[in-house]
Design an enzyme around this catalytic site. Sequence first.
Site, PDB file in Angstrom:
ATOM      1  N   LYS A  36       1.104  -1.168  -0.035  1.00 49.54           N
ATOM      2  CA  LYS A  36      -0.016   0.119   0.029  1.00 49.54           C
ATOM      3  C   LYS A  36       0.798   1.011  -0.098  1.00 49.54           C
ATOM      4  O   LYS A  36       2.213   1.280   0.194  1.00 49.54           O
ATOM      5  CB  LYS A  36      -0.964  -0.071   1.263  1.00 49.54           C
ATOM      6  CG  LYS A  36      -0.167   0.062   2.481  1.00 49.54           C
ATOM      7  CD  LYS A  36      -1.108  -0.184   3.644  1.00 49.54           C
ATOM      8  CE  LYS A  36      -0.373  -0.278   5.272  1.00 49.54           C
ATOM      9  NZ  LYS A  36      -1.177  -0.722   6.236  1.00 49.54           N
ATOM     10  N   TYR A 259      16.490  29.527   8.867  1.00 50.27           N
ATOM     11  CA  TYR A 259      15.354  30.324   9.499  1.00 50.27           C
ATOM     12  C   TYR A 259      15.638  30.403  11.257  1.00 50.27           C
ATOM     13  O   TYR A 259      15.758  29.308  11.744  1.00 50.27           O
ATOM     14  CB  TYR A 259      13.948  29.757   9.219  1.00 50.27           C
ATOM     15  CG  TYR A 259      13.820  29.950   7.656  1.00 50.27           C
ATOM     16  CD1 TYR A 259      13.747  30.949   6.935  1.00 50.27           C
ATOM     17  CD2 TYR A 259      13.566  28.676   7.078  1.00 50.27           C
ATOM     18  CE1 TYR A 259      13.380  31.085   5.781  1.00 50.27           C
ATOM     19  CE2 TYR A 259      13.308  28.711   5.661  1.00 50.27           C
ATOM     20  CZ  TYR A 259      13.312  29.817   5.051  1.00 50.27           C
ATOM     21  OH  TYR A 259      13.087  30.023   3.598  1.00 50.27           O
TER      22      TYR A 259
HETATM   23  C1  PLP Z   1      -0.324  -1.595   6.836  1.00 49.10           C
HETATM   24  C2  PLP Z   1      -0.771  -3.115   7.229  1.00 49.10           C
HETATM   25  C3  PLP Z   1       0.107  -3.960   7.379  1.00 49.10           C
HETATM   26  C4  PLP Z   1       1.497  -4.190   7.265  1.00 49.10           C
HETATM   27  O1  PLP Z   1       1.944  -3.436   8.641  1.00 49.10           O
HETATM   28  P1  PLP Z   1       3.444  -3.419   8.909  1.00 49.10           P
HETATM   29  O2  PLP Z   1       3.385  -3.246  10.231  1.00 49.10           O
HETATM   30  O3  PLP Z   1       4.081  -2.425   8.024  1.00 49.10           O
HETATM   31  O4  PLP Z   1       3.996  -4.811   8.549  1.00 49.10           O
HETATM   32  C5  PLP Z   1      -0.500  -5.347   7.650  1.00 49.10           C
HETATM   33  N1  PLP Z   1      -2.093  -5.430   7.785  1.00 49.10           N
HETATM   34  C6  PLP Z   1      -2.678  -4.321   7.688  1.00 49.10           C
HETATM   35  C7  PLP Z   1      -4.294  -4.668   7.770  1.00 49.10           C
HETATM   36  C8  PLP Z   1      -2.405  -3.237   7.325  1.00 49.10           C
HETATM   37  O5  PLP Z   1      -3.082  -2.191   7.200  1.00 49.10           O
END
Ligand code: PLP
Length: 366
Positions: A36, A259
């Site tokens: 994702k 800054y």
């Molecule tokens: C993002 C996500 C993962 C992966 O999590 P990590 O901590 O990056 O391994 C797994 N399951 C779901 C439902 C997620 O939303």
Amino acid sequence: MTTPLRRAFVSASAIRRNVETLRALAPATDTMIVVKANGYGHGAINVARAALVGGATWLGVADIVEALELRSAGITAPVLAWLHAPDEDFGEAVARDIALGASTPDQLNRIAAVGGASVHLKVDSGLGRNGVGPDRREELFDLAARLHHDGRLTIDGVMSHVAGTSRASDLAQAEEFVAAIGELAERGVNPVHQHMAASAAAILHPSLRFTMVRFGIAAYGLNASDDVVDVSRELTPAMRFEASVVNVKSLRAGDGVSYNHLWRAEKPTSVALVSAGYADGVPRAATGRAEVAINGVRFPVVGRVAMDQIVVDVGSAPVREGDVAVLWGDPADGVPSANDWADWANTIPYDIVTHVGSRVVAVDVP
Ligand SMILES: *Cc1c(COP(=O)(O)O)cnc(C)c1O
């Protein structure tokens, strides 16, 4: 050709090896790699391909748009999408063989209307987020069983997600998950895929692996939590973020930098201007703490992180315009890692790599 001011090199072989390492470390029938958010900023398509070579059997994404991008790139592996718009049109996802997470009766009815979908029921076992809560489980499971037995959809999976609060709370969530699986079995529904563990839980708790583990951050070689730091050292960060030294100049004692002059030279020194800033994903919150590596040497970032630039105190080192500054990469190369930047910015490495900005040129490395 002009060198882009900021580059993110992503190593496919690092992803592949990380997946191989994780499969050995946390074995399960299936290994899902979560791609994702554009593969946590690493490029979803290339990450997906490398992960499949490394032995991943599933790909996970949050939403259907992300899933369809994988299909459009010609990736035919099983894909699960679990976060849907209130008015989501499930037709194309089902037509393109995307498995769908579902946590409400309304979603199930609308998915069933398409016909032929593969569904993973989402159970809230204690995270308090997006699965069905205990109070509505009976209603959801009754409906799911009816639609499943009528052949309107197939309940191929049941899933949950872990809060990572403590070992005890994670194990309590597993008990709740097992109870939910039992309630489905009572209705004659026995999903092939049962999964609740993301990176940290998959590494820490063998009893939470069920039939599938879902690795996101660990596949990218980064640290899922403070409890898995040792394991993370066996992984290789897949992204190296570089920018160019675009100017070097001398400062007198007392000269202020960037800054609000948060930093002033205590003695005469040289500073290098590096062409990446918070618009590119360099966290502004790391102001005053971060380091970068130039020509193999670590130097402090001084003064406020700006939108396009950071300033590095290079002392009397022979740093020149055109040299490469590595902001984060593989610590085995002597450079800071995204884990370090997360510490400096008081956040988590997920928050570092997913914020690499759109001006950063991605370079795929085999
Ligand atoms: C993002 C996500 C993962 C992966 O999590 P990590 O901590 O990056 O391994 C797994 N399951 C779901 C439902 C997620 O939303």
